[in-house]
Design an enzyme around this catalytic site. Structure first.
Site, PDB file in Angstrom:
ATOM      1  CE  LYS A 475       3.605  17.892  68.612  1.00 20.48           C
ATOM      2  NZ  LYS A 475       2.489  16.921  68.728  1.00 20.48           N
ATOM      3  CG  ASP A 477       7.734  16.274  66.196  1.00 25.49           C
ATOM      4  OD1 ASP A 477       8.679  15.955  66.938  1.00 25.49           O
ATOM      5  OD2 ASP A 477       6.660  15.642  66.136  1.00 25.49           O
ATOM      6  CG  MET A 478      14.684  17.050  65.378  1.00 18.13           C
ATOM      7  SD  MET A 478      15.508  15.616  66.068  1.00 18.13           S
ATOM      8  CE  MET A 478      17.168  15.886  65.538  1.00 18.13           C
ATOM      9  CG  ASN A 479       9.048  12.816  65.109  1.00 19.55           C
ATOM     10  OD1 ASN A 479       9.072  12.791  66.335  1.00 19.55           O
ATOM     11  ND2 ASN A 479       8.003  13.237  64.430  1.00 19.55           N
ATOM     12  CG  ASP A 547       5.330  11.147  71.348  1.00 24.29           C
ATOM     13  OD1 ASP A 547       4.986  12.344  71.293  1.00 24.29           O
ATOM     14  OD2 ASP A 547       6.000  10.597  70.463  1.00 24.29           O
TER      15      ASP A 547
HETATM   16  C1  GLA Z   1       6.067  12.976  67.306  1.00 31.40           C
HETATM   17  C2  GLA Z   1       5.363  13.870  68.296  1.00 31.40           C
HETATM   18  C3  GLA Z   1       3.892  13.541  68.334  1.00 31.40           C
HETATM   19  C4  GLA Z   1       3.314  13.682  66.955  1.00 31.40           C
HETATM   20  C5  GLA Z   1       4.066  12.800  65.980  1.00 31.40           C
HETATM   21  C6  GLA Z   1       3.614  13.039  64.568  1.00 31.40           C
HETATM   22  O1  GLA Z   1       6.136  11.675  67.774  1.00 31.40           O
HETATM   23  O2  GLA Z   1       5.939  13.767  69.553  1.00 31.40           O
HETATM   24  O3  GLA Z   1       3.243  14.381  69.238  1.00 31.40           O
HETATM   25  O4  GLA Z   1       3.371  15.026  66.560  1.00 31.40           O
HETATM   26  O5  GLA Z   1       5.451  13.036  66.038  1.00 31.40           O
HETATM   27  O6  GLA Z   1       4.302  12.281  63.667  1.00 31.40           O
END
Ligand code: GLA
Length: 729
Positions: A475, A477-479, A547
């Site tokens: 997975k 991710d890019m937050n 999310d």
């Molecule tokens: C993002 C993702 C979540 C989770 C968090 C972890 O928000 O969308 O599903 O993986 O990061 O920090």
């Protein structure tokens, strides 16, 4: 079908199954947009360019360049020489002024479709796609601009992209390079876009076009939660089944602009491309720039056909993953189960319980590396946290495999925490403006992926972990969104290249990943669904949708997402209750039915949920796998929308050969004194008969489509049902 050039008429014609696109040349060599719409039986003519009309009425003057260009429907408007509508190409020359005038020079028609170096792009075999290249030139700058159109006849898709090459002597600056433009007459067109926020991505928005410019865009360095690189112009009567639709979608994951402009003469200009804010690309003599691809479709049969065109196109011509049509593992992800509070024992506990319930993969989410016990540190330090995993990662993965589950892992490779060894060693690797304290978001900075050594490092971290253990899924991710746009490495002249170079860095990393680990199942993610776009689909066959896993919130999110993207791409899980974001309680069955419209999995602590819910999981997993081939390949029909003020939501997936169909019905709010409701199926064979699984009932295909299937009245909010119809005669 395909592409033809009619020399006598100076007309290019592109045909797909149901559409025709015409391009005409003016005597000066301007490339005009003649027509895009329903397939024409007649050969076509360029009278729609209105070249004999006076620019102003009632003016006595014949054609003058400025006023002519401001009215002429064009394929690719360059800025600065008289077309005051939105330009697609702004070129600054050494003297400092902006101006470019493109004239047709040559064309090529190719079988197949060349790739776009460094960029995600659709593909097709010879026989599936043909490409028209129109070479234009600005004589003064000696700038060559190649407009490419690839015609995918079967799916009614035409893709467009643009390459700009500096054949002259000057150092030019490209201040804007869009990918597509479509000029047309207004017919009370309405604009349909996808908008939202974190945890409510891609809600459908529709409204009438007003005079001037209306845009959706992102300058956040990602396609974003808020606005989406998609734009449709629809006639007022457009429904799922009727009306005309012009749609554009952008194969790019960074800053974008999608715009409709209604002009003084009642014309509409629709444009799409990389946003010009924060963009300035140096084009030195001999260099060229490739703009990303835009995907166009036209439907005379409403939004439903547009959707199915996009679905078929993305499945057939953009997603490369070997997992696309394969059995996808039902996974359990520990994020909402544990957040950062886990260790190998806790994960093994979840894995054992998951195995008993028939789940096939454990995904270890954020919090396994560095000293990350909260979201305030360690991004960049991709080494296993030895306090949480005393025997190491390989040991954990092997134990999970022994239990009988595959193992997946979470990364956020594009980021760097201020509190990380990486940042302490390389503070200049973060994107920042020299001398200015950069803004943190989720306590993190963004890596400067315009730098090769940073890309190599970040990719190397991911690859090393994947080599260290049998990991089947990532997975990615890019937050956080980008700001403080500055690079310690790019010179003063080149800072305007950073946003695009960042995207090229991301694409390079993902390309390396899918090349080095071809069997890996990659799921992209960005704080939920902030990078759910065609660019990402080129690398990963699925993307985390949001999310928000509340089943009711997901109805709108998944409706908007499925308007363009195949169901097989939508990351969807059964979540915990009360839902962690909205606090709502919904039945376990409903959560599963809604998640089955996507990739399916669980996002909860299976060791803690009620026994009666746990007991339902094996049947849900089995049901998902039973319907998965249909969902992966079938035609999607939206039958009713809660978002459109219906008290229920309803969608159907029908097999392309009409042999079966699965209908999902979700009653959002119960209503008093309400009889059964008719839903009208689509995509069946009129003269076939269909049995409703689990009953003795048999219906004619025509009955189900024209009389409707009666969904029995139900009590209760948030209740759902699946109806599987199978052809029996
Ligand atoms: C993002 C993702 C979540 C989770 C968090 C972890 O928000 O969308 O599903 O993986 O990061 O920090």
């Amino acid at each position: 079908m395909g592409i033809t050039y009619m020399d006598a008429k100076k007309l290019f014609r592109m045909d797909t199954r149901r559409t025709t696109y015409l391009i005409g040349l003016s005597p000066e060599g301007y490339v005009g947009h003649v027509y895009y719409g329903r397939r024409l039986k007649s050969e076509g003519n360029s009278y729609l360019l209105r070249m004999d009309e006076r620019p102003f009425t009632p003016s006595v003057l014949e054609r003058e360049k400025a006023s002519f260009l401001d009215f002429f429907p064009t394929e690719y408007p360059a800025g600065g020489v008289g077309d005051y509508r939105e330009s697609c190409l702004d070129v600054r020359c050494e003297s400092g002024s902006i101006g470019c005038e493109l004239q047709f020079e040559d064309y090529r028609i190719l079988r197949g479709k060349p790739g776009l170096p460094g960029l995600p792009a659709s593909f097709g075999q010879e026989g599936e796609v043909e490409t028209l290249e129109l070479v234009c030139r600005d004589a003064l700058l000696n700038l060559k601009v190649t407009l490419s159109y690839s015609v995918f006849a079967d799916t009614d898709i035409i893709t467009r992209s643009v390459q700009v090459e500096n054949c002259g002597e000057q150092h030019l600056k490209l201040e804007k390079v869009y990918s597509a433009c479509l000029d047309m007459d207004n017919r009370d067109l309405e604009m349909l876009t996808l908008v939202g926020s974190w945890a409510r991505e891609r809600h459908i928005q529709r409204g009438g076009l007003r005079f001037g410019k209306q845009t959706v865009s992102s300058v956040k360095g990602e396609s974003s939660h808020q606005e989406h690189p998609f734009l449709a112009l629809v006639t007022p009567e457009a429904t799922q089944e009727t009306g005309e639709v012009y749609a554009m979608n952008f194969v790019y994951s960074g800053n974008f602009m999608a715009q409709a402009e209604l002009t003084q003469f009642g014309q509409v200009r629709m444009t799409m491309g990389i946003h010009s804010d924060q963009f300035c690309w140096n084009l030195r003599p001999g260099e060229s720039f490739q703009a990303p691809e835009a995907v166009l479709t036209y439907s005379a049969e409403g939004l439903g056909l547009m959707t199915r065109n996009f679905h078929d196109f993305y499945r057939g011509h953009l997603i490369r993953s070997p997992h696309q049509y394969a059995k996808r593992p039902v996974l359990i992800n520990n994020w909402e189960a544990t957040y950062f509070d886990f260790d190998s024992e806790k994960l093994l506990e979840i894995a054992r319980e998951a195995k008993k319930a028939g789940i096939e993969m454990l995904v270890m989410d954020d919090g396994w590396f560095g000293k990350r016990n909260l979201d305030d540190s360690s991004l960049g330090d991709w080494t296993v946290n030895e306090e949480k995993f005393t025997s190491g990662l390989l040991d954990l993965v092997e134990k999970v495999n022994e239990i009988g589950l595959q193992f997946g892992i979470w990364f956020e490779p594009e980021m760097i925490s201020p509190d990380s060894d990486l940042y302490r060693a390389h503070p200049d690797w973060a994107i920042r403006i020299a001398g200015r304290t950069p803004s943190q978001s989720r306590a993190q900075y963004v890596l400067d992926l315009s730098r090769k050594e940073v890309v190599d490092y970040a990719y190397g971290c991911v690859a090393d972990i994947l080599h260290s253990a049998p990991i089947a899924y990532v997975k990615w991710d890019m937050n956080r969104q980008l700001c403080d746009i500055g690079s310690a490495c790019l010179g003063r002249e080149s800072q305007g290249e950073l946003m695009h170079r960042y995207m090229l860095g991301v694409y390079e990393m993902q390309e390396r990943l899918v090349t080095e680990f071809p069997e890996l199942l990659l799921e992209n993610c960005s704080g939920g669904g902030a990078r759910f776009d065609p660019g990402m689909l080129y690398y990963s066959p699925q993307i985390w949708c949001s999310d928000n896993v509340d089943a009711m919130e997901r109805l709108r999110i998944q409706e908007g997402t499925a308007l363009i993207y195949p169901l097989s791409t939508m990351g969807a899980h059964v979540g915990d209750c009360p839902n962690h974001i909205v606090g709502r309680n919904t039945p376990f069955d409903t959560r599963a039915h809604v998640a089955m419209a996507g990739t399916f999995g669980y996002e909860l602590d299976i060791t803690k949920i009620a026994e009666e819910e746990r007991a339902k999981i094996p049947a849900q997993v089995e049901e998902y796998h039973r319907y998965q081939p249909l969902m992966q390949r079938g035609d999607y029909y939206r039958l009713a929308s809660w978002s459109d003020r219906k008290p229920y939501d309803c969608w159907e997936v029908a097999a392309k050969d009409g042999s079966e169909a699965l209908v999902t019905f979700v009653q959002v709010l119960a209503e008093p004194n309400m009889h059964s409701r008719a839903v009208f199926l689509r995509g069946l064979q009129e003269d076939a008969e269909y049995a409703l699984e689990g009953t003795e009932n048999v219906y004619g295909g025509d009955e189900l489509m024209y009389c409707g299937y009666l969904v029995p009245s139900k009590q209760g909010d948030f209740v759902s049902r699946l109806y599987h119809f199978v052809r029996v005669r």
